[in-house]
Motif scaffolding. Sequence first.
Motif, PDB file in Angstrom:
ATOM      1  N   HIS A  43       0.715  -1.050   0.061  1.00  0.00           N
ATOM      2  CA  HIS A  43      -0.250  -0.044  -0.012  1.00  0.00           C
ATOM      3  C   HIS A  43       0.731   1.257  -0.011  1.00  0.00           C
ATOM      4  CE1 HIS A  43      -3.976  -2.024   0.491  1.00  0.00           C
ATOM      5  NE2 HIS A  43      -3.379  -2.816   1.268  1.00  0.00           N
TER       6      HIS A  43
ATOM      7  N   TRP B  90       4.010   1.595  -1.239  1.00  0.00           N
ATOM      8  CA  TRP B  90       4.385   1.960  -2.411  1.00  0.00           C
ATOM      9  C   TRP B  90       3.297   2.430  -3.460  1.00  0.00           C
ATOM     10  CZ3 TRP B  90       3.501  -0.881  -7.282  1.00  0.00           C
ATOM     11  CH2 TRP B  90       4.047  -0.543  -8.104  1.00  0.00           C
ATOM     12  N   ALA B  91       2.316   1.991  -3.397  1.00  0.00           N
ATOM     13  CA  ALA B  91       1.158   2.288  -4.389  1.00  0.00           C
ATOM     14  C   ALA B  91       0.851   3.784  -4.144  1.00  0.00           C
ATOM     15  CB  ALA B  91      -0.194   1.333  -4.221  1.00  0.00           C
ATOM     16  N   ASN B  92       0.536   4.231  -2.942  1.00  0.00           N
ATOM     17  CA  ASN B  92       0.464   5.436  -2.567  1.00  0.00           C
ATOM     18  C   ASN B  92       1.324   6.346  -3.016  1.00  0.00           C
ATOM     19  OD1 ASN B  92      -2.389   4.870  -1.713  1.00  0.00           O
ATOM     20  ND2 ASN B  92      -1.441   4.444   0.414  1.00  0.00           N
TER      21      ASN B  92
ATOM     22  N   ALA C 101       3.279   6.485  -5.617  1.00  0.00           N
ATOM     23  CA  ALA C 101       3.534   6.441  -6.869  1.00  0.00           C
ATOM     24  C   ALA C 101       3.326   7.790  -7.511  1.00  0.00           C
ATOM     25  CB  ALA C 101       2.342   5.763  -7.566  1.00  0.00           C
TER      26      ALA C 101
ATOM     27  N   HIS D 223       2.872   8.973 -10.283  1.00  0.00           N
ATOM     28  CA  HIS D 223       1.838   9.346 -11.468  1.00  0.00           C
ATOM     29  C   HIS D 223       0.591   8.306 -11.166  1.00  0.00           C
ATOM     30  CE1 HIS D 223       0.104  10.163 -15.262  1.00  0.00           C
ATOM     31  NE2 HIS D 223       0.017   8.900 -15.601  1.00  0.00           N
ATOM     32  N   LYS D 224      -0.329   8.804 -11.248  1.00  0.00           N
ATOM     33  CA  LYS D 224      -1.648   8.097 -10.975  1.00  0.00           C
ATOM     34  C   LYS D 224      -2.391   8.223 -12.349  1.00  0.00           C
ATOM     35  CE  LYS D 224      -1.492   8.218  -5.905  1.00  0.00           C
ATOM     36  NZ  LYS D 224      -2.082   8.461  -4.791  1.00  0.00           N
ATOM     37  N   GLU D 225      -2.758   7.188 -12.725  1.00  0.00           N
ATOM     38  CA  GLU D 225      -3.667   7.112 -14.075  1.00  0.00           C
ATOM     39  C   GLU D 225      -5.288   7.475 -13.821  1.00  0.00           C
ATOM     40  OE1 GLU D 225      -4.950   4.113 -17.497  1.00  0.00           O
ATOM     41  OE2 GLU D 225      -3.160   3.532 -16.142  1.00  0.00           O
ATOM     42  N   PRO D 226      -5.704   8.355 -14.508  1.00  0.00           N
ATOM     43  CA  PRO D 226      -7.154   8.758 -14.244  1.00  0.00           C
ATOM     44  C   PRO D 226      -8.064   7.877 -14.731  1.00  0.00           C
ATOM     45  CG  PRO D 226      -6.269   9.846 -16.304  1.00  0.00           C
ATOM     46  CD  PRO D 226      -5.149   9.189 -15.625  1.00  0.00           C
ATOM     47  N   SER D 227      -9.221   7.818 -14.162  1.00  0.00           N
ATOM     48  CA  SER D 227     -10.248   6.778 -14.414  1.00  0.00           C
ATOM     49  C   SER D 227     -10.568   6.938 -15.958  1.00  0.00           C
ATOM     50  CB  SER D 227     -11.576   7.058 -13.577  1.00  0.00           C
ATOM     51  OG  SER D 227     -12.099   8.433 -13.863  1.00  0.00           O
TER      52      SER D 227
END
Length: 85
Positions: free
Chosen positions: A13, A15-17, A19, A21-25
């Motif tokens: 978690h 590592w994911a938070n 990131a 760059h977060k891809e949009p929906s």
Amino acid sequence: MTEHDEFEREFDHQWANAAAHKEPSARARMLAARWKDNPPAPVPFRGDPEPAAPRRSSWRSAALVLGSVAALILLIGYARSRAMY
């Protein structure tokens, strides 16, 4: 390995938070593509597209309700009087 370690290894978690760059929906990507060539027109906050229809006067509604109640009372009284004889 314990079950907790396997879960952490499978999905970290932190590592994911973290990131960059977060891809949009999918919806956000669709709207961005649509608005790129044809942006939406500005809309006023809570704007009313057309005036609302005039409201019926309250005395008509009250008369309808009271008339219905009176008719029901008379109908019940008539049915009771017919049942007595």
